[in-house]
Write an enzyme that holds these catalytic residues in place. Structure first.
Site, PDB file in Angstrom:
ATOM      1  N   SER A  92      11.700  12.398   1.454  1.00 52.44           N
ATOM      2  CA  SER A  92      10.949  11.158   1.389  1.00 52.44           C
ATOM      3  C   SER A  92      11.819  10.076   0.724  1.00 52.44           C
ATOM      4  O   SER A  92      12.888   9.760   1.216  1.00 52.44           O
ATOM      5  CB  SER A  92       9.626  11.389   0.648  1.00 52.44           C
ATOM      6  OG  SER A  92       8.748  10.313   0.847  1.00 52.44           O
ATOM      7  N   LYS A 144     -11.777  -5.877  -3.310  1.00 46.18           N
ATOM      8  CA  LYS A 144     -11.204  -5.425  -4.580  1.00 46.18           C
ATOM      9  C   LYS A 144     -11.574  -3.981  -4.926  1.00 46.18           C
ATOM     10  O   LYS A 144     -10.902  -3.354  -5.732  1.00 46.18           O
ATOM     11  CB  LYS A 144     -11.626  -6.345  -5.730  1.00 46.18           C
ATOM     12  CG  LYS A 144     -10.928  -7.696  -5.738  1.00 46.18           C
ATOM     13  CD  LYS A 144      -9.426  -7.540  -5.926  1.00 46.18           C
ATOM     14  CE  LYS A 144      -9.083  -7.070  -7.339  1.00 46.18           C
ATOM     15  NZ  LYS A 144      -7.614  -6.998  -7.535  1.00 46.18           N
TER      16      LYS A 144
END
Length: 280
Positions: A92, A144
Site C-alpha cells: 500500500s 458533517k
C-alpha cells in the site's frame, strides 16, 4: 567508474512502520519526521546513489505522496540514482514509497503491492439502542455527520466515501504507471485490485526489478569496500519529549500520563491491524 569503487559511501535511509500514524511520544513516518534525513542523505556523499530500505504496511496516502515527491525532487536535482530495498513488506503506502526508487529490489518472501485504498470502521447504532442510549448530534452543514458510527449508515455517505477512495486510488495508480513505465507485465485488472504478492511474484509482474538486499547490491555496484552510511530519521529528541511530558503540559497525570498511554495503546492496535492484514 574506478574512483567510485574506492571506499565509496552510500547513504541509507530506513522507512519503517505505518505511515502517518503517531503516538504522543513516538511520531510516525511522515514528511515531518523524514524530510531532514532525506535531504541529508542526498548531501552526504559524492556517490551518485542513495539507498532506501522500506518495511511498511502502508498508512496515509498524503504522507506517502509527500515523502515520495521529496525523494524524487532531490534525486532529480542532485542527479542521483535511488535504489529501494523492501524487507518484510512494502505494501500500500509502503509500495508508494518504493516507486520513488529508480530500481526496486526485495527478498523472495517480501510482501509487495496492495495498490488500493481501504477505509474501515464499526456501526454502534444498534448497540446504543439496546443500552437505551440516545444519540444527539447537532451540525452546521448537513454532511458533517457523515459516517458517524453511532448513526445508521446512509447510502449517500457510502457513495461519497467510495468516490473519494476512487480519486485516491487513481492517483496511486498514476504514480505507479509513471514510475514503472515499460516494466509492468500484467493488466490493470490484476495489478491494481489491492492484491499483494511475494517478492518473487512481484518480479514476474514487473512491480520490482529483482531479488537482492541492500548490502549485496551495493557491493555489486561499488565494490567490496563500499560503506553503507545509515541516515536516521528525526523521531523526536529529548526536548520534544519533555515538551509533551506531564510536567510540561501543566495538566498533570491525566493529560500527560493516562491519556497519552491510552493514545499509545490505540495507535499500537491500529498499527498491529495494518501489519496483520499481511499475516505479519
Amino acid at each position: 567508474m574506478w574512483f567510485l569503487r574506492q571506499n565509496t559511501v552510500v547513504p541509507v535511509l530506513r522507512f519503517s512502520g505505518p505511515i502517518g500514524m503517531a503516538t504522543p511520544l513516538r511520531p510516525g513516518l511522515s514528511i515531518g519526521t523524514a524530510a531532514s534525513a532525506i535531504e541529508k542523505a542526498f548531501e552526504l556523499s559524492k556517490c551518485p546513489a542513495v539507498a532506501i530500505v522500506i518495511n511498511s504496511p502502508g498508512g496515509s496516502a498524503v504522507q506517502s505522496s509527500l515523502i515520495f515527491k521529496r525523494i524524487r525532487q532531490l534525486a532529480d536535482e542532485k542527479k542521483k540514482t535511488v535504489y529501494v530495498f523492501c524487507e518484510d513488506a512494502a505494501a500500500s503506502g509502503g509500495y508508494y514509497l518504493a516507486v520513488a526508487g529508480d530500481e526496486i529490489y526485495a527478498d523472495a518472501s517480501s510482501i509487495v503491492g496492495s495498490i488500493g485504498v481501504i477505509s474501515a470502521g464499526f456501526g454502534f447504532e444498534k448497540a446504543i439502542e439496546k443500552l437505551g442510549i440516545e444519540r444527539r448530534v447537532y451540525t452546521a452543514g448537513e454532511m458533517k455527520d457523515t459516517l458517524d458510527p453511532f448513526l445508521p449508515e446512509r447510502a449517500q455517505d457510502v457513495a461519497r466515501i467510495k468516490a473519494l477512495q476512487q480519486d485516491v486510488h487513481d492517483a496511486f495508480i498514476g504514480v505507479v504507471k509513471q514510475r514503472r513505465a515499460g516494466k509492468l507485465k500484467a493488466e490493470d485488472g490484476e495489478l491494481f485490485t489491492g492484491a499483494f504478492w511475494s517478492g518473487q511474484k512481484a518480479v514476474d509482474l514487473g512491480l520490482i526489478d529483482g531479488i537482492a538486499d541492500v548490502r549485496s547490491k551495493m557491493r555489486e555496484l561499488y565494490g567490496e569496500k563500499v560503506r553503507l552510511k545509515p541516515v536516521p530519521l528525526d523521531r523526536g529528541g529529548l526536548l520534544s519529549r519533555l515538551r509533551r511530558s506531564p510536567a510540561a503540559t501543566g495538566y498533570g497525570e491525566l493529560t500527560g500520563g493516562r491519556f497519552a498511554f491510552a493514545d499509545d495503546i490505540i495507535s499500537a492496535i491500529e498499527a498491529r491491524g495494518l501489519w496483520a492484514r499481511f499475516g505479519l
